[in-house]
Design an enzyme around this catalytic site. Structure first.
Site, PDB file in Angstrom:
ATOM      1  CD  GLU A  90      -1.199  -0.509   3.632  1.00  0.00           C
ATOM      2  OE1 GLU A  90      -1.990  -1.454   3.466  1.00  0.00           O
ATOM      3  OE2 GLU A  90      -1.094   0.139   4.633  1.00  0.00           O
ATOM      4  CB  CYS A 104       3.296   7.589   2.733  1.00  0.00           C
ATOM      5  SG  CYS A 104       3.872   6.463   3.787  1.00  0.00           S
ATOM      6  CB  CYS A 111       8.717  -5.398   7.751  1.00  0.00           C
ATOM      7  SG  CYS A 111      10.164  -4.376   8.412  1.00  0.00           S
ATOM      8  CB  CYS A 115       8.222  -2.698  14.953  1.00  0.00           C
ATOM      9  SG  CYS A 115      10.029  -2.013  14.456  1.00  0.00           S
ATOM     10  CB  CYS A 118       4.583  -2.465  13.091  1.00  0.00           C
ATOM     11  SG  CYS A 118       4.708  -2.176  11.194  1.00  0.00           S
ATOM     12  CB  CYS A 335       2.814   1.210   7.402  1.00  0.00           C
ATOM     13  SG  CYS A 335       3.746   0.545   8.966  1.00  0.00           S
TER      14      CYS A 335
HETATM   15  N1  SAH Z   1      10.436   0.267   8.288  1.00  0.00           N
HETATM   16  C1  SAH Z   1      10.601   1.912   8.325  1.00  0.00           C
HETATM   17  C2  SAH Z   1       9.524   2.595   7.526  1.00  0.00           C
HETATM   18  C3  SAH Z   1       8.288   2.147   7.517  1.00  0.00           C
HETATM   19  S1  SAH Z   1       7.327   2.071   9.145  1.00  0.00           S
HETATM   20  C4  SAH Z   1      10.779   2.451   9.846  1.00  0.00           C
HETATM   21  O1  SAH Z   1      10.285   1.675  10.586  1.00  0.00           O
HETATM   22  O2  SAH Z   1      11.085   3.417  10.079  1.00  0.00           O
HETATM   23  C5  SAH Z   1       6.987   4.027   8.965  1.00  0.00           C
HETATM   24  C6  SAH Z   1       6.629   4.633  10.188  1.00  0.00           C
HETATM   25  O3  SAH Z   1       5.372   4.122  10.563  1.00  0.00           O
HETATM   26  C7  SAH Z   1       7.611   4.059  11.312  1.00  0.00           C
HETATM   27  O4  SAH Z   1       8.063   5.457  12.132  1.00  0.00           O
HETATM   28  C8  SAH Z   1       6.627   3.257  12.199  1.00  0.00           C
HETATM   29  O5  SAH Z   1       7.109   3.545  13.464  1.00  0.00           O
HETATM   30  C9  SAH Z   1       5.483   3.852  12.085  1.00  0.00           C
HETATM   31  N2  SAH Z   1       4.443   2.884  12.561  1.00  0.00           N
HETATM   32  C10 SAH Z   1       4.261   1.748  12.486  1.00  0.00           C
HETATM   33  N3  SAH Z   1       3.388   1.287  13.312  1.00  0.00           N
HETATM   34  C11 SAH Z   1       2.474   1.985  13.605  1.00  0.00           C
HETATM   35  C12 SAH Z   1       1.329   2.412  14.271  1.00  0.00           C
HETATM   36  N4  SAH Z   1       0.542   1.461  14.571  1.00  0.00           N
HETATM   37  N5  SAH Z   1       0.575   3.727  14.698  1.00  0.00           N
HETATM   38  C13 SAH Z   1       1.773   4.789  14.190  1.00  0.00           C
HETATM   39  N6  SAH Z   1       2.748   4.714  13.496  1.00  0.00           N
HETATM   40  C14 SAH Z   1       3.148   3.473  13.166  1.00  0.00           C
HETATM   41 FE1  SF4 Z   2       9.209  -3.058   9.710  1.00  0.00          FE
HETATM   42 FE2  SF4 Z   2       6.818  -1.928  10.793  1.00  0.00          FE
HETATM   43 FE3  SF4 Z   2       9.092  -1.971  12.204  1.00  0.00          FE
HETATM   44 FE4  SF4 Z   2       9.255  -0.302  10.109  1.00  0.00          FE
HETATM   45  S1  SF4 Z   2       7.785  -0.103  11.883  1.00  0.00           S
HETATM   46  S2  SF4 Z   2      10.820  -1.690  10.409  1.00  0.00           S
HETATM   47  S3  SF4 Z   2       7.707  -1.547   8.750  1.00  0.00           S
HETATM   48  S4  SF4 Z   2       8.128  -3.686  11.287  1.00  0.00           S
END
Ligand code: SAH
Ligand code: SF4
Length: 346
Positions: A90, A104, A111, A115, A118, A335
């Site tokens: 997406e 974006c 991934c 995390c 996420c 995301c």
């Molecule tokens: N993997 C990279 C880029 C994609 S994630 C990274 O982690 O930076 C992009 C952003 O979305 C990151 O800062 C991540 O922490 C945030 N993100 C992920 N899950 C989220 C959620 N549930 N609510 C808000 N932001 C979130």
């Molecule tokens: Fe991967 Fe989501 Fe962590 Fe970004 S925030 S590194 S997309 S697991």
């Protein structure tokens, strides 16, 4: 040989692929794709018929399709794309202040980083997106939103995936997006967001692409950061800070530190104080992001008061800080959330 996705070519590589056709033809093709948003080779009417035939035989311009689109009340639009091998990823079109647009983009399907907050991490890692699949997000959204070709847009690699885990394709995507005869999106307008893979930040710096850097920090001590982001075991906060200090950054710009605000976990003023100390010697700006809850998530969104108090503290200490508007919350724009919904409904 399989047909190749025409969106995955830099101008030079496209002209090299055109064999005996004159070089300027590649510019004309670029013009059709990225200025007129026309990807039907047959309609590229200033190309000779034999070149159009050649393109149809050797290239594909619809390897990806828009599978779904969701409009949010604040004007942002979330797109779900489907690859030729039926995978979904997406991108989000964000309307910022004063008629500014940000796209974006995703860099991977899934991934590896895992995390805990996420949604993209939940499905694990599927595969890297190639450059053509990434560039297509910009082509399709600019076309769908009727954005004039000369209107500047910003690009953030903050969709699904860890861009530094797919650096080769992301680098190619950056090159293609910045081609002056094409989309002409300056590298200064492109921001790579990373979970902090220290050696790859070094590698990105050595490539000296001129892009902006954003670090997903989210915690100020290693114990908590490791809980939220297991990658912190391999590369801790200090490792990341060291790489940021060494990173070649445009003197007019700052490194962005993204800080997810999670209720009761990392949103205290004590954390704010540590954050100030941590970023003390860096030309930094902090972007506070409300945690966006999703089904089954362990965490909660903090109150507005808490987020604003955190910001006030940083500002008082001279640290630039913005709060990311909860854009697209009603379409679950964090995301991985649209993809997850689609999979659940399948
Ligand atoms: N993997 C990279 C880029 C994609 S994630 C990274 O982690 O930076 C992009 C952003 O979305 C990151 O800062 C991540 O922490 C945030 N993100 C992920 N899950 C989220 C959620 N549930 N609510 C808000 N932001 C979130
Ligand atoms: Fe991967 Fe989501 Fe962590 Fe970004 S925030 S590194 S997309 S697991």
């Amino acid at each position: 040989m399989d047909k190749q996705n025409v969106f995955g070519f830099t101008l030079n590589s496209l002209s090299d692929s055109l064999k005996d056709f004159p070089k300027f033809r590649a510019k004309q093709i670029y013009h059709w794709l990225y200025v007129h948003y026309e990807n039907d080779f047959e309609k590229m009417e200033n190309l000779p018929k034999n070149l159009r035939e050649f393109l149809k035989e050797n290239f594909i311009s619809n390897a990806v399709e828009i599978a779904k689109k969701e409009q949010s009340s604040d004007g942002s639009v979330k797109y779900l794309f489907k690859t030729a091998d039926n995978l979904t990823y997406e991108a989000v079109f964000l309307k910022m202040k004063e008629d500014k647009f940000t796209l974006c983009l995703s860099s991977q399907v899934g991934c590896k980083v895992g995390c805990s907050f996420c949604l993209t991490a939940k499905g694990g890692f599927v595969r890297n997106l190639n450059a053509g699949e990434m560039v297509y997000q910009v082509f399709a959204i600019k076309k769908d939103q009727n954005i004039p070709s000369n209107k500047a847009v910003n690009i953030v690699y903050m969709g699904m995936g860890e861009p530094l885990d797919n650096l080769e394709n992301v680098t190619k995507c950056i090159q293609i997006l910045s081609e002056l005869d094409g989309l002409s999106i300056s590298r200064r307008r492109q921001t790579i967001s990373t979970s902090g893979i220290a050696p790859k930040i070094k590698k990105l710096g050595a490539l000296d692409l001129g892009v902006q850097l954003a670090i997903s920090l989210h915690a100020v001590d290693d114990e908590l950061r490791t809980k939220l982001m297991p990658i912190n075991k391999a590369y801790n906060i200090q490792n990341i800070i060291d790489e940021v200090v060494a990173f070649p950054i445009d003197s007019r710009k700052r490194v962005m530190f993204e800080y997810l605000m999670i209720d009761g976990i990392n949103d205290s003023l004590e954390c704010a104080k540590k954050l100030v100390a941590l970023l003390n010697k860096i030309k930094a700006k902090v972007n506070l992001i409300y945690f966006n809850p999703h089904e089954g998530s362990l965490y909660k969104r903090p109150s507005k008061e808490k987020v604003e108090a955190f910001r006030e503290y940083l500002l008082k200490k001279g640290l630039l800080c913005t709060i990311r508007e909860s854009k697209g919350l009603d379409i679950s724009a964090a995301c991985g959330q649209l993809r997850e919904k689609e999979i659940a409904n399948a």
